[in-house]
Design a protein around this motif. Structure first.
Motif, short mmCIF file in Angstrom:
data_model
loop_
_atom_site.label_atom_id
_atom_site.label_comp_id
_atom_site.label_asym_id
_atom_site.label_seq_id
_atom_site.Cartn_x
_atom_site.Cartn_y
_atom_site.Cartn_z
N VAL A 15 0.85 -1.20 0.00
CA VAL A 15 0.00 0.00 0.00
C VAL A 15 0.88 1.25 0.00
N GLU A 16 1.89 1.27 0.86
CA GLU A 16 2.79 2.43 0.93
C GLU A 16 3.46 2.69 -0.42
N ARG A 17 3.91 1.64 -1.08
CA ARG A 17 4.60 1.82 -2.36
C ARG A 17 3.65 2.28 -3.46
N TYR A 18 2.42 1.76 -3.47
CA TYR A 18 1.45 2.25 -4.46
C TYR A 18 1.16 3.73 -4.21
N LEU A 19 1.05 4.14 -2.96
CA LEU A 19 0.79 5.55 -2.66
C LEU A 19 1.99 6.42 -3.05
N GLU A 20 3.19 5.89 -2.87
CA GLU A 20 4.39 6.61 -3.31
C GLU A 20 4.40 6.74 -4.83
N ALA A 21 4.08 5.66 -5.52
CA ALA A 21 4.01 5.70 -6.98
C ALA A 21 2.92 6.68 -7.43
N LEU A 22 1.83 6.75 -6.70
CA LEU A 22 0.73 7.67 -7.02
C LEU A 22 1.20 9.12 -6.95
N LYS A 23 2.02 9.45 -5.96
CA LYS A 23 2.56 10.80 -5.85
C LYS A 23 3.42 11.14 -7.07
N LEU A 24 4.16 10.14 -7.55
CA LEU A 24 5.04 10.36 -8.69
C LEU A 24 4.28 10.41 -10.01
N GLU A 25 3.18 9.66 -10.10
CA GLU A 25 2.45 9.54 -11.37
C GLU A 25 0.95 9.45 -11.12
N PRO A 26 0.29 10.58 -10.77
CA PRO A 26 -1.14 10.55 -10.45
C PRO A 26 -2.02 10.04 -11.59
N ASN B 246 -1.72 7.48 -13.18
CA ASN B 246 -1.87 6.03 -13.05
C ASN B 246 -2.80 5.66 -11.90
N GLY B 247 -3.52 6.64 -11.38
CA GLY B 247 -4.37 6.42 -10.21
C GLY B 247 -5.39 5.31 -10.35
N LEU B 248 -5.99 5.16 -11.53
CA LEU B 248 -6.99 4.10 -11.69
C LEU B 248 -6.35 2.72 -11.55
N LYS B 249 -5.19 2.55 -12.16
CA LYS B 249 -4.48 1.27 -12.06
C LYS B 249 -4.14 0.97 -10.59
N TYR B 250 -3.65 2.00 -9.89
CA TYR B 250 -3.29 1.80 -8.49
C TYR B 250 -4.53 1.58 -7.62
N ALA B 251 -5.63 2.25 -7.95
CA ALA B 251 -6.86 2.08 -7.17
C ALA B 251 -7.32 0.62 -7.21
N HIS B 252 -7.30 0.02 -8.39
CA HIS B 252 -7.71 -1.38 -8.51
C HIS B 252 -6.78 -2.29 -7.71
N ALA B 253 -5.48 -2.00 -7.76
CA ALA B 253 -4.52 -2.80 -6.98
C ALA B 253 -4.77 -2.63 -5.48
N LEU B 254 -5.08 -1.42 -5.06
CA LEU B 254 -5.32 -1.14 -3.64
C LEU B 254 -6.61 -1.78 -3.15
N ILE B 255 -7.60 -1.88 -4.02
CA ILE B 255 -8.84 -2.59 -3.66
C ILE B 255 -8.51 -4.06 -3.38
N ASP C 260 -7.49 -2.06 0.96
CA ASP C 260 -7.32 -0.74 1.54
C ASP C 260 -8.17 0.25 0.74
N LEU C 261 -9.42 0.37 1.15
CA LEU C 261 -10.37 1.19 0.40
C LEU C 261 -10.08 2.69 0.54
N GLU C 262 -9.58 3.11 1.69
CA GLU C 262 -9.21 4.52 1.86
C GLU C 262 -8.13 4.90 0.85
N ALA C 263 -7.11 4.07 0.75
CA ALA C 263 -6.02 4.33 -0.20
C ALA C 263 -6.53 4.25 -1.63
N ALA C 264 -7.44 3.32 -1.90
CA ALA C 264 -8.02 3.20 -3.25
C ALA C 264 -8.77 4.48 -3.62
N GLU C 265 -9.54 5.01 -2.68
CA GLU C 265 -10.27 6.25 -2.96
C GLU C 265 -9.30 7.41 -3.19
N THR C 266 -8.20 7.43 -2.44
CA THR C 266 -7.17 8.45 -2.67
C THR C 266 -6.64 8.35 -4.10
N ALA C 267 -6.45 7.13 -4.58
CA ALA C 267 -5.97 6.92 -5.95
C ALA C 267 -7.02 7.33 -6.98
#
Length: 168
Positions: free
Chosen positions: A105-116, A118-127, A131-138
């Motif tokens: 989760v931490e690494r996906y959120l770090e990747a999200l900061k670098l490349e927003p 890609n948020g949809l791809k990361y959201a699906h991975a976070l689901i 971690d639904l909170e992190a998915a919604e952030t993505a």
């Protein structure tokens, strides 16, 4: 040798001999000589995992992802997140998996900061990582980046919001 392949073979031989540190050193040379670093990192981690050395493989990936030349490289963050996810999935039944899930989760959120974008791809991975909170952030980051999702993305976000008890 100047070619990368012998270092991959050498890394595998070291893993066979249960010497993950030497394997990591060989794999580092292999990756440095590969044009597609992301693909090479994945290949090497899969070798660590194949020899039941996932933790050593993650440490090796962390070293690469945290190196000053790679800190802003989204590909390294993604590979590390994927490795932690894979390890979490394989260890879930053993009860020692939570730290890998959190690390992914931490690494996906770090990747999200670098490349927003890609948020949809990361959201699906976070689901998938529960971690639904992190998915919604993505999802929010993708929306702010102007990314329009398809119907599957909209359904996934609606389900996330429902589970979080937020209005959509």
């Amino acid at each position: 040798p100047d070619k990368p392949k012998p270092y991959s073979v050498l890394g595998r031989l070291y893993l066979t001999a249960h010497d993950a540190v030497s394997a990591g050193n060989s794999y580092s040379i292999y990756v440095s000589r590969q044009p597609e670093k992301e693909k090479a990192l994945r290949e090497c981690f899969l070798e660590f995992a194949r020899f039941n050395e996932s933790e050593a493989g993650i440490e090796w990936l962390e070293k690469h992802a945290n190196h000053e030349d790679n800190r802003g490289n989204v590909a390294y963050q993604e590979v590390l997140a994927e490795a932690r996810t894979q390890t979490w999935q394989s260890l879930r039944q053993k009860g020692d998996a939570e730290r890998y899930r959190k690390g992914a989760v931490e690494r996906y959120l770090e990747a999200l900061k670098l490349e927003p974008k890609n948020g949809l791809k990361y959201a699906h991975a976070l689901i998938k990582l529960n971690d639904l909170e992190a998915a919604e952030t993505a999802f929010e980051a993708a929306e702010k980046a102007g990314v329009k999702g398809d119907v599957n993305d909209k359904v996934a976000r609606a389900k996330t919001l429902i589970a979080l008890k937020r209005p959509n």
